[in-house]
Structures are given as structure tokens and as C-alpha cells.
Design a protein around this motif. Structure first.
Motif, PDB file in Angstrom:
ATOM      1  N   ALA A   1     -12.558   3.265  -5.713  1.00 15.45           N
ATOM      2  CA  ALA A   1     -12.234   1.984  -4.594  1.00 15.45           C
ATOM      3  C   ALA A   1     -13.388   0.877  -5.378  1.00 15.45           C
ATOM      4  CB  ALA A   1     -12.684   1.670  -3.535  1.00 15.45           C
TER       5      ALA A   1
ATOM      6  N   PHE B   1     -10.460  -3.037  -2.511  1.00 13.39           N
ATOM      7  CA  PHE B   1      -9.509  -1.898  -2.413  1.00 13.39           C
ATOM      8  C   PHE B   1     -10.256  -0.619  -2.526  1.00 13.39           C
ATOM      9  CE2 PHE B   1      -6.433   0.977  -4.208  1.00 13.39           C
ATOM     10  CZ  PHE B   1      -5.609   0.366  -3.909  1.00 13.39           C
ATOM     11  N   THR B   2      -9.583   0.191  -2.182  1.00 16.25           N
ATOM     12  CA  THR B   2      -9.878   2.009  -1.696  1.00 16.25           C
ATOM     13  C   THR B   2      -9.168   2.964  -2.011  1.00 16.25           C
ATOM     14  OG1 THR B   2      -9.956   1.756   1.089  1.00 16.25           O
ATOM     15  CG2 THR B   2     -11.815   1.059  -0.676  1.00 16.25           C
TER      16      THR B   2
ATOM     17  N   SER C   1      -6.294   0.771   1.132  1.00 15.29           N
ATOM     18  CA  SER C   1      -6.243  -0.014   1.832  1.00 15.29           C
ATOM     19  C   SER C   1      -6.701  -1.196   1.274  1.00 15.29           C
ATOM     20  CB  SER C   1      -7.529   0.092   2.928  1.00 15.29           C
ATOM     21  OG  SER C   1      -7.021   0.996   3.618  1.00 15.29           O
ATOM     22  N   SER C   2      -5.945  -1.933   1.295  1.00 16.89           N
ATOM     23  CA  SER C   2      -7.065  -3.467   0.201  1.00 16.89           C
ATOM     24  C   SER C   2      -6.839  -4.274   1.429  1.00 16.89           C
ATOM     25  CB  SER C   2      -5.790  -3.908  -0.685  1.00 16.89           C
ATOM     26  OG  SER C   2      -4.109  -4.190   0.359  1.00 16.89           O
TER      27      SER C   2
ATOM     28  N   ALA D   1      -9.351  -2.818   4.120  1.00 12.47           N
ATOM     29  CA  ALA D   1     -10.356  -2.667   3.488  1.00 12.47           C
ATOM     30  C   ALA D   1     -11.867  -2.028   3.606  1.00 12.47           C
ATOM     31  CB  ALA D   1     -10.501  -2.666   1.870  1.00 12.47           C
TER      32      ALA D   1
ATOM     33  N   GLU E   1       0.505  -1.299   0.038  1.00 11.93           N
ATOM     34  CA  GLU E   1      -0.397  -0.254  -0.302  1.00 11.93           C
ATOM     35  C   GLU E   1       0.777   0.737   0.368  1.00 11.93           C
ATOM     36  OE1 GLU E   1      -3.765  -2.019   2.366  1.00 11.93           O
ATOM     37  OE2 GLU E   1      -2.490  -0.926   3.761  1.00 11.93           O
TER      38      GLU E   1
ATOM     39  N   GLY F   1     -12.168   2.060   5.271  1.00 15.63           N
ATOM     40  CA  GLY F   1     -11.931   3.153   4.369  1.00 15.63           C
ATOM     41  C   GLY F   1     -10.838   4.217   4.604  1.00 15.63           C
TER      42      GLY F   1
END
Length: 458
Positions: free
Chosen positions: A280, A266-267, A243-244, A248, A222, A251
Motif C-alpha cells: 500500500a 492505494f492498497t 482499493s484506491s 482505500a 481496480e 483496506g
């Protein structure tokens, strides 16, 4: 009949200006004058505008000064007298303010351990400025409760001194609505120069997110993706977000050493003064790379979400009530699949969220000069999936559009290219007064590893 589908589209290079325009000193004087007019309307003898590193927008709007490391306090009286209280370090930062201002060192704003022996007491400063028994005093920091004027969010030591000097608690009121009320608040009636700066900022956040998505792949950390975030020196309006996976679901979390994996939610988001861009989705090239149950659910999820986005963009416009837009977006929501996290949009300024007219029953009509954030965040009711796209727009009447085109033609040309792209490539019929600021205008790829396969409405 138009429907939501995926189509391969090349995102154009909309470009960006290298040099950001400055807000002229005359504009800050106008803002002070407008504030004094609002004070008179509210029968305020004095207005105090408090700020710190995170909540600086109201003070910066008036003075161009945002306190670094410390707090700051602007004092205004109804006749226009002005003074700013600053700590040890910000006293060397005063030339950032382009208008005449009296400054006084107030060392209680300074960091811990620094000298506090050179400044007068707060009570003495306030008394000498004219605050006395019977004075009606407005206080502004960063929020207000519309029906609770006596709720103050300023520090208690400041509130206590003001109430003591005024003699009655009810004489000290929250006045942040002067700047933040959705209809009358000064920061919602933006000048052309301010809006052009927002467009400049949005090119930075959107180009950053575009570059992040182009570098997204399984195995990347990330914080490696966060290296694509380039603000070109503009201060952040919020912390950078990447974030993943399980992370995520939070968020708002900052980038970590977590590695992106295939099938992850993912976001990502980057916000600076005047702009935020967020995207996202799912880490995959196409639906069949996800688990069968997740894939079927996600297809409903992202399509339903994009329908609400299209609805918002096609309804928003000058003179349209925010309640009408809220109802239309709610009607478009797939109620079996997702809820909305917060309001379906809000106003935008130096801070990421000023206020929001978008709520059920709102009668507030949108107007020219507003900077709005398309901020519809869906929350899954089933599988662990996510999708999101956030970008800023401006509403501009014919005269504002003419002025923009004449005075800032490069910025205006980018806006026109974005409008053409949204209408003719994405299929969203926005009104003439809707000016997209992002270099990813309504460009959304729900399967994040396939950047060119985007949602369209055709």
C-alpha cells in the motif's frame, strides 16, 4: 549512521518453480499420530474437527481434504479410529485424502434443496462411533479462547448433540489449541515439505503484487489491476484486495470499477494457502505530486513505518521472545503519526492468520519451523495516507537449512538470493535463520508510480 532513505534499485528476478511438491501420505499419518498424543495429554476420548469452505485449515492439515460447497466433520477416537462425515457433493472428493479413512454420507451438510433421505441421524452416527455418557470430547473448528474451554464455535446442533450424549456440558470442550496454540500447536511446527510449499505459494502472491504495481497508473480500474493476480490454482486464504481513493480506507474491500487517480491512497493484497503479499502507498511518482500538507505528513509516515519494519526483521529470530520484538517495534513507532492496526506480525499456514505471539508482555520464544508473517499495518493519526508491506518468512535452524538446501536446492537458491538482497541492497541485517519467502523481499516503494525508488536502510 544508517538512516532510512529512497534509492533506485532494480528488483532481481528471483524465479519460481513450476511444479509444487506434494505432502506425502506418511506426513499425514504423522500428523494424526501427533494429534492422538495431544488428545492423550488432554485426556480426550474423542476429537471432532469441523470445517467449512472458509475455515478448513485444521481439517485439511490432518486429511488434505477441504470441503467444497459443504461442511465436513472428522471423528477421531483416542485409539486412532477415524471417520469423516461428508455431504452429497464431497462424497465424490474423498480420493484427495491420501490416508485410510472411513467415510459416511451425512446429508445435513449438503446444500439446500438436495436430497436428505439417505443418511443416518447425527446422534446415531456419534453413538455408533462410541460417544456416550461420560465421554470427554474435544471440538476443533477455527479459533479458541485460551481461558474459556467451554466456548465452542461449532454449530449449535452439533454442540447440543455432543453435550446430550456426554451427559455433562463440561465434558465437551474446545480443543482447537491442539492445532493453533502458538507454542504447542501442531500447525506451528512445520515439516520441510510444508515450508517448501509455502515458499512456492509466496512466489505466486509476490509476483502477482509486483505485476500489479508495474501496471498501476492513473485511470486504470481496480478490477483491471486484479487481473495480475495469479494463484496457479492454489485456493485463496482470503479474498483478493484492491482499493484506491476513499475506498482505500476500507483496506479489506474487493476490487471494483473505481478508477485510480493521482494522489490517491492505494492498497492491494493477495493471499493463498501458505502465503500473502500486500503493498500500500500513495499514487504518485514523488512527494511533490501530492498536496503540500499531505506530502510533508506522508514523508514522516512512510519513513516511520519502514523503521518499524526494519526493526521487526532485524530482531526476529530463533529463541527471541515475541514480546521483546513487540517492544522494540513499539519503541520504533512514531507515536505522533500512526498507530498499529493489529499485532505486529502473526503465524501463517493454510489460513492467513493462525495465531500471534506478538503482543506486549509475551514470553513466547520463537522456534525453528515457524512460518511468520511480517504484518505491520500503520493507521494514520492525521492526513489520509497509507503505506503497508506484508510478506512471509520462515525460521529455520542449522539442520533445517541443511536439509532444505540438500533436498530442494532450487527453492533454497531463491531464498539465499533474497537474503543477499535484503542485507546488501535494502540494508536490513537479518539473522541466518531468517528465510524470506517473497520475491519482493522488503522491497517497498512508498510512491507507487515509481516502482524502482524504494526504501532502504543505509
Amino acid at each position: 549512521m544508517k538512516q532510512i532513505q529512497l534509492q533506485e534499485i532494480n528488483l532481481p528476478q528471483f524465479g519460481q518453480c513450476d511444479e509444487i511438491i506434494e505432502i506425502p501420505a506418511s506426513e499425514f499419518e504423522t500428523r494424526i499420530a501427533n494429534t492422538l498424543f495431544q488428545m492423550k495429554a488432554q485426556q480426550l476420548d474423542f476429537l471432532l474437527v469441523f470445517a467449512d469452505l472458509e475455515h478448513t485449515a485444521n481439517l485439511t492439515y490432518l486429511t488434505n481434504l477441504d470441503p467444497r460447497f459443504e461442511e465436513a466433520l472428522l471423528l477421531l477416537d483416542k485409539n486412532g479410529k477415524r471417520k469423516m462425515l461428508l455431504g452429497n457433493e464431497c462424497m465424490g472428493y474423498t480420493r484427495i485424502c491420501p490416508i485410510p479413512m472411513e467415510y459416511e454420507l451425512f446429508q445435513e451438510f449438503s446444500l439446500m434443496g438436495q436430497d436428505r433421505s439417505q443418511s443416518r441421524s447425527l446422534e446415531t452416527i456419534l453413538s455408533d462411533f462410541g460417544i456416550q455418557a461420560g465421554s470427554k470430547i474435544g471440538c476443533s473448528y477455527y479459533k479458541y479462547q485460551p481461558d474459556k474451554k467451554l466456548y465452542l464455535e461449532i454449530p449449535s446442533y452439533l454442540a447440543d448433540r455432543l453435550r446430550q450424549l456426554a451427559g455433562k456440558n463440561e465434558l465437551v470442550v474446545n480443543a482447537s489449541a491442539i492445532f493453533m496454540d502458538v507454542e504447542k500447536g501442531l500447525r506451528h511446527h512445520n515439516s520441510l515439505e510444508q515450508l517448501v510449499r509455502f515458499e512456492w505459494a509466496s512466489t505466486r502472491t509476490s509476483e502477482s503484487l509486483k505485476n500489479l504495481l508495474l501496471q498501476l497508473k492513473p485511470g486504470v480500474r481496480e478490477y483491471e489491476l486484479a487481473k495480475t493476480f495469479v494463484s496457479d490454482g492454489l485456493p485463496y486464504s482470503c479474498h483478493p484486495m484492491v482499493s484506491s481513493g476513499k475506498k482505500a480506507s476500507m483496506g479489506l474491500s474487493s476490487p471494483s470499477a473505481n478508477r485510480v487517480q493521482l494522489k490517491d491512497p492505494f492498497t492491494s493484497a493477495l493471499g493463498v494457502w501458505g502465503a500473502l503479499t500486500a503493498r500500500a502507498g500513495m499514487v504518485a511518482e514523488q512527494a511533490d505530486q501530492l498536496n503540500v500538507e499531505v506530502a510533508a505528513y506522508y514523508e514522516e509516515f512512510w519513513r516511520g513505518y519502514f523503521k518499524t519494519v526494519v526493526t521487526w526483521y532485524e530482531h526476529v529470530g530463533i529463541g527471541v521472545s515475541a514480546g521483546e520484538i513487540t517492544e522494540a517495534v513499539e519503541a520504533a513507532r512514531n507515536k505522533l503519526v500512526f498507530d498499529f492496526a493489529v499485532n505486529t506480525g502473526h503465524t501463517l499456514h493454510l489460513d492467513e492468520w493462525v495465531n500471534s505471539p506478538f503482543y506486549t508482555g509475551s514470553s513466547i520464544k520463537l522456534f525453528s519451523g515457524m512460518a511468520l508473517h511480517m504484518d505491520i499495518i500503520p493507521v494514520s493519526k492525521g492526513q489520509t495516507v497509507c503505506c503497508n508491506m506484508e510478506d512471509g518468512i520462515v525460521l529455520a535452524d542449522e539442520q533445517l537449512r541443511i536439509d532444505w538446501a540438500n533436498r530442494y536446492p532450487a527453492s533454497w537458491a531463491r531464498i539465499q538470493k533474497r537474503r543477499d538482497f535484503m542485507i546488501n541492497q535494502i540494508g536490513i541485517n537479518i539473522k541466518p535463520e531468517v528465510l524470506p519467502l517473497s520475491n519482493m523481499p522488503a522491497y517497498y516503494n512508498p510512491y507507487l508510480l515509481n516502482f524502482k525508488k524504494v526504501a532502504v536502510y543505509k
